[in-house]
Design a protein around this motif. Structure first.
Motif, PDB file in Angstrom:
ATOM      1  N   LEU A  43       8.279  91.414  -9.167  1.00  0.00           N
ATOM      2  CA  LEU A  43       8.012  90.623 -10.371  1.00  0.00           C
ATOM      3  C   LEU A  43       8.074  89.130 -10.058  1.00  0.00           C
ATOM      4  N   ALA A  44       9.090  88.721  -9.298  1.00  0.00           N
ATOM      5  CA  ALA A  44       9.234  87.304  -8.952  1.00  0.00           C
ATOM      6  C   ALA A  44       8.042  86.818  -8.143  1.00  0.00           C
ATOM      7  N   ALA A  45       7.565  87.649  -7.216  1.00  0.00           N
ATOM      8  CA  ALA A  45       6.413  87.267  -6.393  1.00  0.00           C
ATOM      9  C   ALA A  45       5.153  87.158  -7.238  1.00  0.00           C
ATOM     10  N   MET A  46       4.976  88.094  -8.162  1.00  0.00           N
ATOM     11  CA  MET A  46       3.806  88.049  -9.039  1.00  0.00           C
ATOM     12  C   MET A  46       3.837  86.805  -9.926  1.00  0.00           C
ATOM     13  N   GLU A  47       5.020  86.495 -10.446  1.00  0.00           N
ATOM     14  CA  GLU A  47       5.125  85.336 -11.335  1.00  0.00           C
ATOM     15  C   GLU A  47       4.944  84.015 -10.588  1.00  0.00           C
ATOM     16  N   SER A  48       5.320  84.007  -9.303  1.00  0.00           N
ATOM     17  CA  SER A  48       5.183  82.777  -8.517  1.00  0.00           C
ATOM     18  C   SER A  48       3.775  82.600  -7.965  1.00  0.00           C
ATOM     19  N   GLY A  49       2.977  83.671  -8.040  1.00  0.00           N
ATOM     20  CA  GLY A  49       1.597  83.583  -7.606  1.00  0.00           C
ATOM     21  C   GLY A  49       1.372  83.718  -6.114  1.00  0.00           C
ATOM     22  N   VAL A  61      10.336  84.746  -1.215  1.00  0.00           N
ATOM     23  CA  VAL A  61      10.718  85.001  -2.606  1.00  0.00           C
ATOM     24  C   VAL A  61      11.984  85.848  -2.653  1.00  0.00           C
ATOM     25  N   ALA A  62      12.062  86.861  -1.788  1.00  0.00           N
ATOM     26  CA  ALA A  62      13.234  87.738  -1.765  1.00  0.00           C
ATOM     27  C   ALA A  62      14.502  86.974  -1.415  1.00  0.00           C
ATOM     28  N   ARG A  63      14.377  86.006  -0.516  1.00  0.00           N
ATOM     29  CA  ARG A  63      15.547  85.218  -0.122  1.00  0.00           C
ATOM     30  C   ARG A  63      16.004  84.282  -1.230  1.00  0.00           C
ATOM     31  N   SER A  64      15.061  83.712  -1.968  1.00  0.00           N
ATOM     32  CA  SER A  64      15.406  82.676  -2.946  1.00  0.00           C
ATOM     33  C   SER A  64      15.665  83.201  -4.350  1.00  0.00           C
ATOM     34  N   ALA A  65      15.207  84.410  -4.660  1.00  0.00           N
ATOM     35  CA  ALA A  65      15.354  84.935  -6.017  1.00  0.00           C
ATOM     36  C   ALA A  65      16.824  85.121  -6.374  1.00  0.00           C
ATOM     37  N   ALA A  66      17.206  84.629  -7.533  1.00  0.00           N
ATOM     38  CA  ALA A  66      18.571  84.803  -8.024  1.00  0.00           C
ATOM     39  C   ALA A  66      18.613  86.090  -8.839  1.00  0.00           C
ATOM     40  N   GLY A  70      23.659  94.245 -12.580  1.00  0.00           N
ATOM     41  CA  GLY A  70      24.746  94.890 -13.289  1.00  0.00           C
ATOM     42  C   GLY A  70      24.554  96.394 -13.280  1.00  0.00           C
ATOM     43  N   ASP A  71      25.448  97.095 -13.949  1.00  0.00           N
ATOM     44  CA  ASP A  71      25.348  98.554 -14.002  1.00  0.00           C
ATOM     45  C   ASP A  71      24.262  98.932 -15.010  1.00  0.00           C
ATOM     46  N   GLY A  72      23.042  99.032 -14.506  1.00  0.00           N
ATOM     47  CA  GLY A  72      21.913  99.411 -15.351  1.00  0.00           C
ATOM     48  C   GLY A  72      21.095  98.245 -15.844  1.00  0.00           C
ATOM     49  N   ALA A  73      21.548  97.019 -15.612  1.00  0.00           N
ATOM     50  CA  ALA A  73      20.818  95.829 -16.058  1.00  0.00           C
ATOM     51  C   ALA A  73      20.419  94.994 -14.851  1.00  0.00           C
ATOM     52  N   VAL A  74      19.281  94.317 -14.963  1.00  0.00           N
ATOM     53  CA  VAL A  74      18.783  93.480 -13.879  1.00  0.00           C
ATOM     54  C   VAL A  74      18.418  92.114 -14.434  1.00  0.00           C
ATOM     55  N   GLY A  75      18.974  91.080 -13.842  1.00  0.00           N
ATOM     56  CA  GLY A  75      18.633  89.722 -14.223  1.00  0.00           C
ATOM     57  C   GLY A  75      17.889  89.049 -13.089  1.00  0.00           C
ATOM     58  N   LEU A  76      16.948  88.196 -13.428  1.00  0.00           N
ATOM     59  CA  LEU A  76      16.173  87.460 -12.431  1.00  0.00           C
ATOM     60  C   LEU A  76      16.077  86.011 -12.872  1.00  0.00           C
ATOM     61  N   ASP A  77      16.673  85.142 -12.056  1.00  0.00           N
ATOM     62  CA  ASP A  77      16.658  83.707 -12.355  1.00  0.00           C
ATOM     63  C   ASP A  77      17.112  83.423 -13.788  1.00  0.00           C
ATOM     64  N   GLY A  78      18.159  84.134 -14.203  1.00  0.00           N
ATOM     65  CA  GLY A  78      18.758  83.891 -15.510  1.00  0.00           C
ATOM     66  C   GLY A  78      18.141  84.640 -16.662  1.00  0.00           C
ATOM     67  N   HIS A  79      17.129  85.470 -16.409  1.00  0.00           N
ATOM     68  CA  HIS A  79      16.462  86.214 -17.475  1.00  0.00           C
ATOM     69  C   HIS A  79      16.646  87.724 -17.270  1.00  0.00           C
TER      70      HIS A  79
END
Length: 226
Positions: A43-49, A61-66, A70-79
């Motif tokens: 998703l991060a790679a697609m959004e970054s183009g 992208v894999a190295r820099s993505a935050a 969590g247990d069942g939840a996934v956050g990406l760059d605060g979202h």
């Protein structure tokens, strides 16, 4: 219970996530869905183009993505992207991303760091017992028939209000299996670690499978007798 790391492998629809969460709850451990990590990077790679076929670009992208896992939840760059990473666009592209050795190297390092940070956990995905944690004290390989796997995934799709036919889900699973198999990623019981416990979940409920894994964990924990 001193068993702090359990590796759960198996193809999509074999019940890995449900069973991993149940085992983790019973043992007071955290869970890590490694497949969600690949989806988040996709998703991060697609959004970054970036070009998804460029190993270097996607590994960056894999190295820099935050990622917050969590247990069942996934956050990406605060979202919260828990739902977005399960959508059809990511699903159709994740095999391309996971085909890059450089990306897998980055994520394996992050998976090992996660376990070190949490003092163990129940880690589920592909290649967990063979590549990521070959020294895990308990390794489990879950499997199920193609029909059962397709029905389970179809239920997930309908719950997410994505209306697709079971046959379409089955075809998508088979395509994903073929793509992952070309990478040598564990899909079949014969691909499991030699010391893994292989469990067919086709005709068994999650509670039954969880109970077996907990029993196996107790056996691993028992002291050897002379």
């Amino acid at each position: 219970m001193s068993v702090r790391l359990i590796a759960i492998d198996g193809p999509a629809g074999s019940g890995k996530s449900t069973i991993a969460r149940g085992v983790a709850r019973a043992l007071g451990l955290h869970t890590l869905d490694t497949g969600a990590m690949y989806r988040a990077v996709t998703l991060a790679a697609m959004e970054s183009g970036v070009d998804l076929h460029s190993a270097d670009a996607v590994a960056g992208v894999a190295r820099s993505a935050a990622m917050e896992l969590g247990d069942g939840a996934v956050g990406l760059d605060g979202h919260d992207v828990s739902a977005a990473i399960r959508g059809p666009e990511v699903t159709s592209a994740v095999s391309v991303v996971s085909s890059h050795t450089a990306v897998r190297t980055v994520l394996v390092d992050r998976q090992r760091a996660w376990v070190a940070e949490h003092g163990g956990g129940v880690v589920e995905g592909r290649d967990i017992g063979t590549v990521v944690f070959p020294d895990a004290p308990l390794k489990v390989f879950l499997t199920a028939s193609d029909e059962v796997r397709a029905r389970r995934r179809h239920v997930d799709e309908m719950a997410a209000e994505r209306h697709v036919a079971v046959d379409e889900v089955r075809d998508a699973l088979n395509a994903r299996d073929r793509a992952d198999a070309t990478l040598g990623r564990s899909l079949r019981p014969e691909d499991a670690a030699s010391d893994a416990v292989v469990i067919d979940t086709s005709e068994r409920g999650p509670d039954d499978v969880i109970a077996e894994i907990l029993t196996r964990a107790e056996r691993v924990d028992e002291p050897e007798t002379a």
